[in-house]
Design a protein around this motif. Structure first.
Motif, PDB file in Angstrom:
ATOM      1  N   HIS A  87      60.820  61.608  27.438  1.00 37.17           N
ATOM      2  CA  HIS A  87      59.574  60.611  27.579  1.00 37.17           C
ATOM      3  C   HIS A  87      59.435  60.075  26.288  1.00 37.17           C
ATOM      4  O   HIS A  87      59.098  58.853  26.386  1.00 37.17           O
ATOM      5  N   ILE A  88      59.434  60.717  25.088  1.00 39.03           N
ATOM      6  CA  ILE A  88      59.276  60.011  23.953  1.00 39.03           C
ATOM      7  C   ILE A  88      60.449  59.063  23.612  1.00 39.03           C
ATOM      8  O   ILE A  88      60.335  58.124  23.196  1.00 39.03           O
ATOM      9  N   VAL A  89      61.657  59.630  23.976  1.00 40.34           N
ATOM     10  CA  VAL A  89      62.493  58.530  23.777  1.00 40.34           C
ATOM     11  C   VAL A  89      62.445  57.414  24.517  1.00 40.34           C
ATOM     12  O   VAL A  89      62.888  56.104  24.123  1.00 40.34           O
ATOM     13  N   PHE A  90      62.173  57.465  25.947  1.00 42.46           N
ATOM     14  CA  PHE A  90      61.775  56.273  26.618  1.00 42.46           C
ATOM     15  C   PHE A  90      60.942  55.379  25.992  1.00 42.46           C
ATOM     16  O   PHE A  90      61.186  54.173  25.798  1.00 42.46           O
ATOM     17  N   ASN A  91      59.645  55.876  25.534  1.00 43.23           N
ATOM     18  CA  ASN A  91      58.843  55.153  24.688  1.00 43.23           C
ATOM     19  C   ASN A  91      59.189  54.231  23.594  1.00 43.23           C
ATOM     20  O   ASN A  91      58.999  53.309  23.303  1.00 43.23           O
ATOM     21  N   LEU A  92      59.945  55.240  22.844  1.00 43.94           N
ATOM     22  CA  LEU A  92      60.542  54.445  21.619  1.00 43.94           C
ATOM     23  C   LEU A  92      61.588  53.417  21.954  1.00 43.94           C
ATOM     24  O   LEU A  92      61.301  52.330  21.108  1.00 43.94           O
ATOM     25  N   VAL A  93      62.144  53.682  22.861  1.00 46.93           N
ATOM     26  CA  VAL A  93      63.296  52.515  22.935  1.00 46.93           C
ATOM     27  C   VAL A  93      62.529  51.349  23.657  1.00 46.93           C
ATOM     28  O   VAL A  93      62.914  50.023  23.239  1.00 46.93           O
ATOM     29  N   HIS A  94      61.494  51.487  24.539  1.00 49.09           N
ATOM     30  CA  HIS A  94      61.024  50.201  25.170  1.00 49.09           C
ATOM     31  C   HIS A  94      59.902  49.517  24.262  1.00 49.09           C
ATOM     32  O   HIS A  94      59.807  48.482  24.269  1.00 49.09           O
TER      33      HIS A  94
END
Length: 536
Positions: free
Chosen positions: A497-504
């Motif tokens: 979930h953290i990865v998703f937020n960082l990317v977007h």
């Protein structure tokens, strides 16, 4: 070097605040003046050099003819005839003296006969070496008098350069007068033409300012023609239509959300937390939609700027090449009038092209305010991706070495990013930690792969492992917060979930996941080389 750049910037700083009308007039007149000045200097230099060479050739020709005519008189020692022949030079007013010397064996040359247009002229003794010598105000020529290949005497001629200088001064005065008249005409043309160039841009800037101040997207810019500025006005008005349409949609969505929140708050007090999150989502939606609209506007303007800048650079390069060629021909005395006329034509056309395109680009930039967004609290800098991945993997060596897994990296050394290295480190760390926790439950040694490619300004980062993979029913939930199949054994459900937020949100990119049971898992992250400003 920095001091010099600062001095140049300070000296030209006043020009930035000059009104566009005056800028157009100044730049057009300055370009014409530079071109005319270069042409005048080259023309005057060419004229002076041509006149000097012609005078030298004329004096050499007169010396040769006179030396041939006095040969017989010098052989027969006929002073009267020699003096009469020398006196024929009075037909050339510029020749103010002629002296004939006789050479007898090893004795020094002695004066045999002379012609003087003015009594103050004295014959030199001896006459000097053969050839043409240029003094400050005269030319002197020495020619051998020969009979059957044997030198029997010397002829010395002197030519006054004052008439030549007078004619050259007259030509210079005429040239300067023509240059001054041409400059005045150019200034008048520039002053007459600047409204046609400035009015559309000033009108567009005024509408942009009023829209920015009032937020009224119903205003429209007036179109003056079908040129590039006219197309820009059309695009600008179309963007205002799109922004207004999106604003209406956002208002309707906000009203709908407000009604739903009110209904849910009255129905059940326990849903207050959910309603609060909806309000936050509503505010983010409004802000993101507005920023997206403004971003589209700025992107369109940037695209319009690219064309005139490219044309201006091409015209400047052409003018520089022609200037170098004219300079080379001038220095080597190869300059022709046709070459000079062609250069003046190219200089005039190039100057107009450069002025028109660079002025259009400058006004577009000054007419629109920069769109600013808040940056993330993380540090932003330029860094080489391959070296940074190696540093991240080095920090993870204790984990990967202990598990016995191998990590392979395929990334070119020259890839450089302008973004947030901390986000890259956290993404890779979460990927690897997720694989170590979930992909190899049976303790076998696996393989982890990181591949990076770049195309069209976008970075594609692929991460994969050859573990057990992710079940199909879990693929759609891997990025959901707090979703994990290892709760109580080290999984928190927040890593991806953290990865998703960082990317977007931080990198401005996208992330995709694919997996086949017993054949591993693959993540594909795409983001631009230059990260956008961080969103709040």
């Amino acid at each position: 070097m920095n001091d010099a750049v600062a001095a140049v910037a300070a000296s030209t700083g006043w020009f930035r605040n000059v009104p566009i009308r005056r800028k157009l007039t100044i730049l057009m007149a300055l370009s014409s003046a530079v071109g005319l000045l270069i042409a005048g200097i080259v023309l005057i230099g060419y004229t002076g050099s041509t006149a000097r060479n012609a005078a030298i050739r004329d004096l050499e020709s007169a010396a040769q003819i006179t030396a041939d005519s006095v040969t017989a008189a010098l052989i027969f020692r006929d002073v009267q005839t020699a003096t009469a022949l020398l006196a024929t030079l009075r037909a050339k007013p510029d020749v103010d003296a002629a002296c004939l010397y006789g050479a007898e064996g090893a004795e020094p040359a002695r004066l045999f006969a002379a012609y003087r247009a003015r009594d103050v002229v004295d014959c030199p003794a001896p006459p000097g070496p053969p050839g043409v010598l240029q003094q400050v105000d005269r030319l002197e020529a020495v020619r051998a008098v020969e009979q059957d290949g044997e030198r029997i005497g010397w002829l010395w001629l002197r030519q006054d350069l004052q008439p030549l200088r007078h004619n050259l001064a007259v030509q210079i005065a005429i040239t300067l007068a023509i240059l001054a008249l041409s400059l005045l005409i150019s200034l008048a043309i520039a002053w007459a033409m600047q409204p046609a160039l400035a009015e559309p841009i000033l009108g567009l800037a005024d509408v942009a300012r009023r829209v920015s101040e009032s937020g009224d997207y119903t205003q429209r810019a007036h179109k003056y023609g079908n040129d590039e500025v006219g197309h820009l006005v059309d695009d600008f008005n179309l963007m205002l239509d799109q922004i207004a349409s999106r604003d209406r949609e956002i208002e309707r969505a906000r009203d709908a959300l407000a009604r739903q929140v009110q209904e849910k708050s009255l129905a059940n007090e326990e849903l207050k937390g959910t309603l609060e999150r909806l309000r936050e989502a509503q505010a983010q939606l409004v802000q993101s939609e507005r920023l997206a609209s403004l971003g589209g506007l700025v992107a369109g303007v940037a695209h319009e700027i690219n064309t005139p800048v490219g044309v201006g650079v091409t015209a400047a390069s052409t003018l520089e090449d022609w200037t170098r060629e004219i300079e080379r021909q001038y220095l080597s005395n190869e300059l022709k009038r046709s070459d000079l006329e062609r250069f003046v034509q190219v200089a005039r056309e190039s100057s107009l092209i450069i002025l028109r395109n660079l002025q259009r680009a400058a006004e577009l930039i000054n007419s629109f305010k920069q769109v600013a967004v808040d940056q993330s609290s993380g540090e932003r800098r330029r860094f080489r991706l391959k070296a940074y991945i190696d540093e991240v993997l080095l920090s993870l060596v204790p984990k990967t070495k202990k598990s016995g897994h191998s990590v392979q990296v395929d990334c070119q050394d020259g890839i450089e990013l302008d973004g947030y290295p901390g986000a890259i480190a956290q993404i890779l760390t979460n990927f690897i930690s997720n694989s170590l926790l979930h992909a190899f439950p049976d303790g076998r040694h696996g393989s982890l792969h990181i591949g990076v490619t770049v195309a069209d300004g976008w970075i594609t980062l692929e991460y994969s492992d050859n573990g057990i993979g992710i079940p199909v029913e879990h693929l759609k939930r891997v990025f959901d917060p707090f979703f994990t199949t290892k709760r109580g054994t080290g999984g928190s459900g927040l890593g991806l979930h953290i990865v998703f937020n960082l990317v977007h949100q931080l990198l401005g990119g996208t992330i995709e996941v694919s997996s086949t049971p017993d054949h591993g898992t693959r993540f594909v992250v795409r983001f631009p080389e230059i990260a956008p400003s961080a969103q709040p």
